[in-house]
Design a protein around this motif. Structure first.
Motif, PDB file in Angstrom:
ATOM      1  N   ASP A 115       0.821  -1.217   0.000  1.00 42.28           N
ATOM      2  CA  ASP A 115       0.000   0.000   0.000  1.00 42.28           C
ATOM      3  C   ASP A 115       0.856   1.268   0.000  1.00 42.28           C
ATOM      4  OD1 ASP A 115       0.683  -0.845   2.771  1.00 42.28           O
ATOM      5  OD2 ASP A 115      -0.288   1.046   3.297  1.00 42.28           O
ATOM      6  N   LYS A 272      -4.381   6.482  -3.231  1.00 42.76           N
ATOM      7  CA  LYS A 272      -5.168   5.806  -2.202  1.00 42.76           C
ATOM      8  C   LYS A 272      -6.435   5.191  -2.797  1.00 42.76           C
ATOM      9  CE  LYS A 272      -2.510   6.381   1.313  1.00 42.76           C
ATOM     10  NZ  LYS A 272      -1.839   5.195   1.923  1.00 42.76           N
ATOM     11  N   ALA A 276      -7.332   1.341  -2.518  1.00 42.44           N
ATOM     12  CA  ALA A 276      -8.638   0.873  -2.039  1.00 42.44           C
ATOM     13  C   ALA A 276      -9.314  -0.014  -3.086  1.00 42.44           C
ATOM     14  CB  ALA A 276      -9.514   2.076  -1.710  1.00 42.44           C
ATOM     15  N   HIS A 279      -8.156  -3.402  -2.819  1.00 37.52           N
ATOM     16  CA  HIS A 279      -8.478  -3.990  -1.511  1.00 37.52           C
ATOM     17  C   HIS A 279      -7.218  -4.294  -0.694  1.00 37.52           C
ATOM     18  CE1 HIS A 279     -12.557  -4.316  -3.024  1.00 37.52           C
ATOM     19  NE2 HIS A 279     -12.110  -5.012  -4.068  1.00 37.52           N
ATOM     20  N   GLY A 281      -4.454  -3.205   2.363  1.00 39.98           N
ATOM     21  CA  GLY A 281      -4.394  -2.524   3.651  1.00 39.98           C
ATOM     22  C   GLY A 281      -3.002  -2.666   4.220  1.00 39.98           C
TER      23      GLY A 281
END
Length: 404
Positions: A115, A272, A276, A279, A281
């Protein structure tokens, strides 16, 4: 005597480098990796060469000299540290091989924090593309070159050559090996200080210089948010306290600064949204932050352990100096803002460690020293700004008395 508000060759070259870096990122974001990103890289190199025209200014000469030395060390030192090899260089190599800014969004090798923003890996991958092959030295050293624009802009915020020299020495002392071995924390610290320096420039200037300061701040803030996740936190804190400083100093809302900050957040917002959409994190956000925080908070020994780890690198010395000179600190906008950002960011780090899902002692031992670099550098910058402006004010007063 030079004018503080006149953008010199070094400052223009720094802004050109930042624009080139952001263009490189924008091209990659739209899928134009290859010739467009390489041309942007070459443009940045051209602006870096342009900055050599500013060697006649003692402030910028220090910064160019320090970056030149750091580049030599970066080119002569491979890294075997976990984060550089398993996160930044690993992501860079994937971008180099697969030709996409978004290659890490497939979540391959979860340990590599997929991420995290990809600006610095993209920059290293583009350097490798330019020379035609991958290795772990030149791409890493290419990142070190990106210390030049923020350092040139920090120098521009100072009034004396010796203050700029002290800043250069402090950057090397605080950042140390983190500036040349592929870690991003040193870059985070330098860009945070530069963004704050540009955001707190006085309003008493012509429109051309005011626009230059806003453009430089927006570019610095955008790069800051794209270095690593913590950059967004620092960018927000810098914006909040810079705006508050502007309101206190000028008795009006600095809407230009607010707009520049909002603009600087757009690349991060786009990233971001991509994260997202994939998916993804991270281990901290996906854990029970509240439960971990409440479990550790009553235990004062754990809080003391965190503070000891965060302040063990002499960060308390400039903090005590600034608090001891509180009246003068409060009257100097840049010093005041730097102190407040440093203390607020220290509070954020404290909360993060209290809520970490990992073993606290292990987490502190592996990261506390380097994540505290922005706190140290912000505090040292505040002290040096005080000395710089104090000495300059004293010199002007003495000259005025002699003239009278």
């Amino acid at each position: 005597m030079f004018s503080l508000t006149a953008p010199d060759a070094g400052a223009r070259a720094a802004l050109g480098m930042l624009v080139g870096v952001l263009l490189c990122y924008a091209f990659a974001a739209f899928g134009w990796i290859g010739l467009p990103t390489q041309l942007a890289f070459i443009a940045v190199l051209g602006c870096a060469a342009w900055s050599l025209l500013a060697l006649r200014d003692g402030r910028t000469a220090w910064m160019i000299g320090i970056v030149a030395v750091l580049l030599v060390f970066a080119l002569g030192s491979p890294t075997d540290e976990w984060d550089p090899r398993s996160i930044w260089l690993f992501h860079a190599k994937r971008i180099y091989l697969e030709g996409s800014l978004y290659t890490q969004l497939d979540d391959y090798a979860v340990f590599s924090h997929n991420d995290y923003p990809s600006l610095m890996p993209l920059w290293s991958a583009t350097a490798a593309k330019l020379v035609g092959h991958w290795n772990e030295i030149f791409p890493k050293a290419a990142a070190t070159l990106l210390l030049l624009p923020p350092l040139l802009l920090i120098a521009r915020s100072l009034r004396t050559w010796w203050a700029a020299g002290l800043v250069a020495v402090v950057v090397v002392k605080v950042g140390g090996r983190y500036l040349v071995d592929g870690y991003m924390d040193g870059f985070l610290a330098v860009y945070a200080v530069a963004a704050l320096a540009m955001a707190t420039q006085p309003r008493r200037q012509d429109n051309r210089t005011a626009w230059f300061n806003l453009a430089a701040y927006a570019a610095l803030s955008a790069v800051l948010t794209l270095i690593k996740n913590e950059g967004a936190v620092l960018a927000i804190l810098v914006a909040v306290f810079a705006v508050a400083t502007g309101v206190l100093r000028d008795r009006r809302m600095p809407w230009g600064l607010v707009a520049a900050f909002a603009l600087s957040m757009l690349p991060l917002l786009a990233w971001k949204l991509s994260v997202a959409g994939a998916h993804l994190g991270n281990d901290l956000a996906q854990s029970d932050l509240k439960g971990q925080l409440l479990a550790r908070l009553p235990d004062l020994s754990q809080s003391a352990l965190i503070l000891k780890a965060l302040l063990r690198s002499d960060a308390w010395i400039p903090l005590v100096l600034l608090l001891g000179l509180w009246t003068r600190t409060w009257r100097t906008p840049a010093a005041r803002a730097a102190l407040l950002v440093a203390v607020a960011y220290l509070g954020v780090l404290f909360a993060v460690y209290l809520s970490t899902p990992h073993d606290l002692e292990w987490h502190l031992a592996t990261s506390a020293r380097r994540v505290a670099l922005p706190v140290q550098l912000l505090l040292m910058y505040a002290v040096l700004v005080l000395l710089d402006q104090w000495r300059s004010a004293g010199s002007r007063n003495t000259a005025g008395e002699q003239h009278a």
